[in-house]
Write an enzyme that holds these catalytic residues in place. Sequence first.
Site, short mmCIF file in Angstrom:
data_model
loop_
_atom_site.label_atom_id
_atom_site.label_comp_id
_atom_site.label_asym_id
_atom_site.label_seq_id
_atom_site.Cartn_x
_atom_site.Cartn_y
_atom_site.Cartn_z
NE ARG A 153 -1.86 1.62 3.68
CZ ARG A 153 -1.58 2.76 4.19
NH1 ARG A 153 -2.18 3.16 3.58
NH2 ARG A 153 -0.84 2.44 5.24
NE ARG A 234 7.25 -1.62 12.62
CZ ARG A 234 6.81 -0.66 12.36
NH1 ARG A 234 6.33 0.68 11.23
NH2 ARG A 234 5.09 -1.01 12.04
CG ASP A 258 10.20 8.33 10.78
OD1 ASP A 258 10.51 9.30 11.31
OD2 ASP A 258 8.83 7.20 10.77
CD GLU A 263 11.39 3.10 15.99
OE1 GLU A 263 10.42 3.63 17.07
OE2 GLU A 263 12.15 2.90 15.18
CG HIS A 282 8.32 4.81 14.62
ND1 HIS A 282 8.64 3.94 15.02
CD2 HIS A 282 7.32 5.24 13.33
CE1 HIS A 282 8.25 3.14 14.52
NE2 HIS A 282 7.40 3.57 13.06
CB ILE A 283 7.33 11.68 12.56
CG1 ILE A 283 8.34 11.79 12.33
CG2 ILE A 283 7.87 11.58 14.79
CD1 ILE A 283 8.67 13.56 11.86
N GLY A 284 6.08 8.52 10.85
CA GLY A 284 5.64 8.33 9.54
C GLY A 284 4.16 8.60 9.58
#
Length: 315
Positions: A153, A234, A258, A263, A282-284
């Site tokens: 996707r 990831r 990201d 984390e 990690h703000i996707g």
Amino acid sequence: MKIAILDDYQDVALSSAPWDQLPAGIAVERFTDHLDDVGALAERLAGAQVVVTMRERTPITAELMDRLPDLRLVTTTGMRNASIDLDAAGKRGVTVCGTQKGTAAPAELAWALVMAVAREIPQNDRDVRAGIWQARMGIDLAGATIGLLGLGRLGRLMAGYAAAFGMEVLAWSPHLTTERAAEHGAELVSKEDLFRRSDIVSIHLKLAGSTVGIVGAAELDLLGPAGRLVNTSRGPLVDEAALIAALAEGKIAGAALDVYAVEPLPADSPLLGVPNLILSPHIGFVTVEAHRLGYTQMLEDILAYLGGAPINVLT
């Protein structure tokens, strides 16, 4: 009943969903910090029947569940969460529910990092603040080649963005077919050719045992000294030590991450000392719309569970 919302870093969980729809007598408590220690986490969650998690910020392990005898339901954004031990949850009678709908936020962030790494935007920002003017040379996206490692996707959205910018699109994943790639304007190539031919490689694969470290020293060597890498999927998909070495030795021109193997990123991470590396936390999926949608769907999971007909069940 007690509901605990974990890792609400932006302090938006309570304003992102209509929690007043819950029956009277249910207490909702949210935590804006992150705990790694299982003992401290178990103490925090003591007495909670429901735990609300945001993607993979806190692992819900068998050890943790053993310390939470009251736990009955865990909700998570998305229909996959590798940090929740689903087998252990099933054996302990803990229902795990996900969310079905998402937004384009992760793909948009990935494309922002493609543009940032192509034009070294964060580095140029730092230069201007330090009184340095036009010290760097970026690359055009128009006419360049992007390699998409994964055409699910998000990968398909990326292919559309790349086409709009006039880029050639290559794609590879373990089960991708020539026909499916062509449907989205991409050319199916081998993984080796993808790295060899691409100016920028963007990763959009799911994390599994077979994909851990799928981008390592060999792939980075093929990418070459003018190549750039973007990972918003990831952290463990990329061998971080190999990436640090490739950047330090000039084997690739730059990278943007990201996601990370650990984390939040530790304060002593060697990644922090690499100058030609763009880092984001990690703000996707961290947008107003995405959080509103995610928390609202998790509330719907809770209401359905309380009504005796759980939805979006993963266990």
